[in-house]
Design a protein around this motif. Structure first.
Motif, short mmCIF file in Angstrom:
data_model
loop_
_atom_site.label_atom_id
_atom_site.label_comp_id
_atom_site.label_asym_id
_atom_site.label_seq_id
_atom_site.Cartn_x
_atom_site.Cartn_y
_atom_site.Cartn_z
N ARG A 1 -38.58 38.27 62.15
CA ARG A 1 -39.69 38.98 62.78
C ARG A 1 -39.11 39.75 63.96
NH1 ARG A 1 -43.40 33.64 63.07
NH2 ARG A 1 -41.48 32.92 63.99
N HIS A 2 -39.46 41.04 64.08
CA HIS A 2 -38.97 41.80 65.22
C HIS A 2 -40.00 42.82 65.68
CE1 HIS A 2 -37.83 45.55 63.03
NE2 HIS A 2 -37.71 44.71 62.01
N ARG A 3 -39.85 43.20 66.94
CA ARG A 3 -40.71 44.22 67.52
C ARG A 3 -39.85 45.06 68.46
NH1 ARG A 3 -44.96 40.49 70.34
NH2 ARG A 3 -46.23 42.31 69.88
N PRO A 4 -39.96 46.37 68.36
CA PRO A 4 -39.12 47.24 69.18
C PRO A 4 -39.33 47.07 70.69
CG PRO A 4 -40.14 48.48 67.41
CD PRO A 4 -40.75 47.11 67.41
N THR A 5 -40.58 46.88 71.11
CA THR A 5 -40.89 46.74 72.53
C THR A 5 -42.01 45.72 72.70
OG1 THR A 5 -42.51 48.54 72.39
CG2 THR A 5 -40.26 49.14 73.05
N PRO A 6 -42.15 45.15 73.90
CA PRO A 6 -43.28 44.23 74.10
C PRO A 6 -44.60 44.95 73.81
CG PRO A 6 -41.78 44.18 75.98
CD PRO A 6 -41.34 45.32 75.10
N GLY A 7 -45.46 44.28 73.08
CA GLY A 7 -46.76 44.85 72.75
C GLY A 7 -46.80 45.67 71.48
N SER A 8 -45.64 46.05 70.93
CA SER A 8 -45.65 46.82 69.68
C SER A 8 -45.91 45.86 68.52
CB SER A 8 -44.34 47.57 69.50
OG SER A 8 -43.27 46.67 69.35
N PRO A 9 -46.29 46.38 67.35
CA PRO A 9 -46.54 45.50 66.20
C PRO A 9 -45.28 44.73 65.79
CG PRO A 9 -47.30 47.73 65.75
CD PRO A 9 -46.54 47.77 67.04
N VAL A 10 -45.49 43.54 65.27
CA VAL A 10 -44.38 42.71 64.78
C VAL A 10 -44.12 43.09 63.33
CG1 VAL A 10 -43.64 40.36 64.25
CG2 VAL A 10 -44.92 40.82 66.35
N ILE A 11 -42.86 43.36 63.02
CA ILE A 11 -42.44 43.69 61.67
C ILE A 11 -41.82 42.44 61.07
CG2 ILE A 11 -40.91 45.15 60.28
CD1 ILE A 11 -41.12 47.12 62.79
N VAL A 12 -42.26 42.05 59.87
CA VAL A 12 -41.80 40.82 59.23
C VAL A 12 -41.06 41.18 57.95
CG1 VAL A 12 -42.51 38.62 58.22
CG2 VAL A 12 -43.78 39.57 60.17
N ARG A 13 -39.86 40.61 57.82
CA ARG A 13 -39.06 40.83 56.61
C ARG A 13 -38.65 39.48 56.05
NH1 ARG A 13 -36.32 46.15 57.40
NH2 ARG A 13 -37.24 46.92 59.28
N PRO A 14 -38.74 39.29 54.75
CA PRO A 14 -38.31 38.02 54.17
C PRO A 14 -36.79 37.88 54.25
CG PRO A 14 -38.92 39.56 52.44
CD PRO A 14 -39.25 40.22 53.74
N LEU A 15 -36.32 36.66 54.41
CA LEU A 15 -34.89 36.35 54.39
C LEU A 15 -34.62 35.45 53.20
CD1 LEU A 15 -34.16 35.55 58.14
CD2 LEU A 15 -33.48 37.59 56.87
N ARG A 16 -33.69 35.87 52.36
CA ARG A 16 -33.29 35.10 51.19
C ARG A 16 -31.77 35.01 51.18
NH1 ARG A 16 -37.13 38.87 49.12
NH2 ARG A 16 -39.10 37.85 48.75
N PRO A 17 -31.19 34.07 50.46
CA PRO A 17 -29.74 33.95 50.42
C PRO A 17 -29.08 35.29 50.06
CG PRO A 17 -30.71 32.06 49.37
CD PRO A 17 -31.84 33.03 49.65
N GLY A 18 -28.07 35.65 50.85
CA GLY A 18 -27.34 36.89 50.63
C GLY A 18 -27.84 38.06 51.43
N ASP A 19 -29.01 37.98 52.06
CA ASP A 19 -29.52 39.07 52.88
C ASP A 19 -28.77 39.11 54.21
OD1 ASP A 19 -31.41 39.69 50.95
OD2 ASP A 19 -33.08 38.75 52.02
N ALA A 20 -28.59 40.31 54.74
CA ALA A 20 -27.91 40.51 56.02
C ALA A 20 -28.76 41.41 56.90
CB ALA A 20 -26.54 41.12 55.81
N ALA A 21 -28.74 41.17 58.20
CA ALA A 21 -29.49 42.00 59.13
C ALA A 21 -28.69 42.18 60.41
CB ALA A 21 -30.85 41.36 59.45
N LEU A 22 -28.82 43.36 61.01
CA LEU A 22 -28.24 43.66 62.31
C LEU A 22 -29.39 43.96 63.26
CD1 LEU A 22 -26.10 44.55 64.40
CD2 LEU A 22 -26.05 46.77 63.24
N VAL A 23 -29.53 43.16 64.31
CA VAL A 23 -30.56 43.37 65.32
C VAL A 23 -29.87 43.89 66.57
CG1 VAL A 23 -32.35 42.29 66.73
CG2 VAL A 23 -32.01 41.52 64.38
N ARG A 24 -30.19 45.10 66.97
CA ARG A 24 -29.58 45.71 68.14
C ARG A 24 -30.03 45.02 69.42
NH1 ARG A 24 -25.39 48.79 66.57
NH2 ARG A 24 -25.97 50.31 65.01
#
Length: 180
Positions: free
Chosen positions: A132-155
């Motif tokens: 779950r991530h949100r670009p700034t406080p108060g912005s909508p929360v974006i939800v992405r499923p995590l499954r084996p083998g998935d990769a993500a980079l959070v800045r």
């Protein structure tokens, strides 16, 4: 095949030969040749879009004596790269801050937080959950499923949390990278 098998063992592309992947006259701006799923400061790579490369022998060392040249086969999944010839320019200039092997119990989650000067790489080893991530406080929360083998980079600076939504533990490899 039932839904549980699909989640635990997602489809992956057939491995390609290393010679095809490492062509010096064809730089790979995107090592996986698939579009990134990018929203704000989060780049998400589904397991099915991560290139698998077959090396025969595994990690060859032809300059070494025969017993140490390498043998057999290895399949490498190129998640992110800044190595010459495969650089994506997503992690350029970053240095290692930490490496974690994290396991979240069923229904456990991390707090929503941002690390201003640290990017985080997440790689799902087993289980299922959500990023779950949100670009700034108060912005909508974006939800992405995590499954084996998935990769993500959070800045750095992106608010994010990980939640286990499965009945089994969710295991992740987490790498923190400091930005200059």
């Amino acid at each position: 095949m039932n839904d549980e098998q699909t989640i635990e063992h997602p489809w992956e592309p057939e491995p390609i030969p290393a010679e095809r992947f490492h062509q010096p006259d064809e730089p790979w701006a995107n090592i996986n040749r698939a579009p990134y799923d990018e929203v704000s400061g989060v780049i998400f790579k589904r397991a099915a879009h991560i290139q698998r490369v077959r090396y025969t022998p595994a990690d060859p060392a032809p300059e070494m004596p025969p017993a140490y040249q390498g043998s057999g086969e290895a399949v490498v999944r190129w998640l992110f790269s800044e190595q010459t010839g495969t650089e994506e320019r997503l992690l350029a200039g970053a240095t290692l801050a930490f490496l974690h092997d994290t396991t979240l119990a069923p229904e456990a989650s991390t707090g929503m937080q941002a690390h201003p000067d640290t990017d985080e790489l997440f790689y799902t080893l087993s289980g299922s959950g959500e990023l779950r991530h949100r670009p700034t406080p108060g912005s909508p929360v974006i939800v992405r499923p995590l499954r084996p083998g998935d990769a993500a980079l959070v800045r750095g600076g992106e608010y994010h949390s990980i939640a286990n939504r499965g009945a089994e533990p969710l295991r992740l490899l987490v790498i923190g990278l400091k930005r200059p």
